[in-house]
Write an enzyme that holds these catalytic residues in place. Structure first.
Site, PDB file in Angstrom:
ATOM      1  N   TYR A   1      30.172  25.910  35.201  1.00  0.00           N
ATOM      2  CA  TYR A   1      31.113  25.503  34.154  1.00  0.00           C
ATOM      3  C   TYR A   1      31.945  24.309  34.616  1.00  0.00           C
ATOM      4  CZ  TYR A   1      30.367  29.714  31.325  1.00  0.00           C
ATOM      5  OH  TYR A   1      29.834  30.692  30.523  1.00  0.00           O
TER       6      TYR A   1
ATOM      7  N   LYS B   1      47.474  55.336  46.137  1.00  0.00           N
ATOM      8  CA  LYS B   1      47.599  54.887  44.753  1.00  0.00           C
ATOM      9  C   LYS B   1      46.505  53.876  44.432  1.00  0.00           C
ATOM     10  CE  LYS B   1      50.933  51.268  45.952  1.00  0.00           C
ATOM     11  NZ  LYS B   1      52.258  50.698  45.691  1.00  0.00           N
TER      12      LYS B   1
END
Length: 396
Positions: A280, A61
């Site tokens: 940042y 999956k």
């Protein structure tokens, strides 16, 4: 070795050979994710040997945990895997194209009016609710479809599955024969913790169900459950993350081979003075004259912001010219800064690739820095990486 670049990146009118186009795409890639299919197969074989005589299936999956449903399924089928598990019908369709004769189970169950889609690709729903079972039965009676389905029984996960009482209510159907149930299964909640009391409780409950569903193959164990011992293995085991190199025994050293190698390209090298901040927020400060490599990977590529560093906390590391180097400051969407001050200046330059996973940095190590698990790291690896498949199957 097969390269799977974004096809949109290749000119449709190119006069280059396919091999040259692939090489050009790889040279232009800002990041390269290499999947070792031989390692996937070796991990499956180890799990199969551990679980003998139980059948060893494969959970593919989430695009085979980010590694690619089609190449992984083909490699495992060639190695002898006969049963695959996916989460959705769309994933089942991709898997069916790769493995035409395998049994494919869809874990998220049967939705109303999806019977035709299941029948078209010969996939089997994993049914975990009585309304689903009734809708599946209606479809099978109406069409004569006899492709089989799994019954999921909840033994303590409290996520999907029939209750124990509901499962007991199916026994007249099981005893009558011709019931259309090809597998009965449950899912362990705490298998990665060897001595967790939930394991014993779930095992006892599932033993009761499996013995009652006479003649129906039973499956309980996921990757970690396989290592809880033979009593947990029943007729089939369902490894997922362990196939792709995630440690199924986190209380001990990993028995699995690493599968993925992730590299990203340096787009700039710059010098900053002592006392200057980087990134940042300005919360990482150079404590010495510092050389930085700006690397073309960030949280949009699955390299989580949680791997950032600041003046009080060391973050994740990458390998630059064979040397571990720390992330400097916050990871941004597309880029990260790496402190390469201690790397020989002649050993690294713009355009070089650095290693984010590999060369000793495991998926589990990176997950630790990110505050998560290897499953999430693998399934988050971004679409901007060029995918490269290596191994006997990829070369064949």
């Amino acid at each position: 070795m097969n390269i799977a670049p974004d096809p949109k990146s290749l000119p449709t009118d190119s006069i280059l050979s396919p091999e040259a186009n692939k090489a050009a795409a790889l040279a232009a890639a800002t990041g390269i994710l290499t999947v070792d299919l031989d390692a996937v197969v070796a991990n499956w074989r180890k799990l199969e040997k551990t679980a003998v005589p139980a059948e060893c299936s494969a959970v593919i999956k989430a695009n085979a945990y980010g590694c690619g449903i089609e190449p992984v399924a083909r490699a495992l089928a060639k190695a002898g895997c006969r049963t695959f598990f996916v989460a959705t019908l769309d994933e089942a369709a991709v898997a069916r194209a790769a493995v035409p004769s395998a049994a494919i189970y869809v874990l998220n169950g049967f939705m109303q009016n999806t019977g035709e889609a299941y029948a078209k690709i010969d996939a089997r729903p994993v049914i975990g609710e009585l309304n689903e079972l009734a809708e599946w039965d209606v479809f099978c009676r109406r069409t004569g479809w006899a492709g089989g389905a799994a019954i999921h029984v909840d033994t303590g996960m409290q996520r999907l599955g029939l209750t124990m009482a509901e499962a007991q209510g199916l026994l007249p159907r099981i005893n009558a024969g011709d019931h259309g149930i090809s597998l009965v299964m449950s899912h362990l909640a705490c298998a990665e913790s060897l001595n967790h009391p939930m394991n014993a409780r779930q095992l006892a409950a599932f033993r009761e169900v499996a013995s009652a569903f006479s003649g129906v193959p039973a499956s309980l164990s996921n990757s970690s459950g396989i290592f809880l011992g033979s009593s947990f293995q029943f007729d089939m085991v369902r490894p997922g993350a362990a196939l792709y190199g995630v440690n199924p025994t986190p209380e001990a050293d990993s028995p699995m081979l690493p599968v993925v190698d992730l590299k990203a390209r340096i787009v700039q090298i710059r010098d900053v003075e002592r006392g200057e901040s980087v990134g940042y927020g300005g919360n990482w400060t150079a404590r010495r004259p510092t050389r930085l490599a700006i690397v073309s990977a960030g949280y949009a590529d699955g390299y989580f912001r949680a791997g950032s560093s600041n003046d009080g906390t060391r973050g994740a590391e990458v390998i630059v010219a064979g040397k571990r180097c720390p992330v400097a400051g916050r990871i941004s969407m597309d880029l990260m800064a790496v402190d390469i001050t201690d790397v020989d200046k002649n050993a690294v330059r713009r355009g070089h690739l650095v290693t984010l996973i590999g060369e000793g940095i495991t998926v589990d190590e990176l997950a630790h820095h990110f505050g998560t698990i290897g499953y999430e790291v693998l399934t988050s690896l971004g679409s901007r990486y060029a995918r490269v498949y290596k191994g006997e199957v990829a070369d064949g």
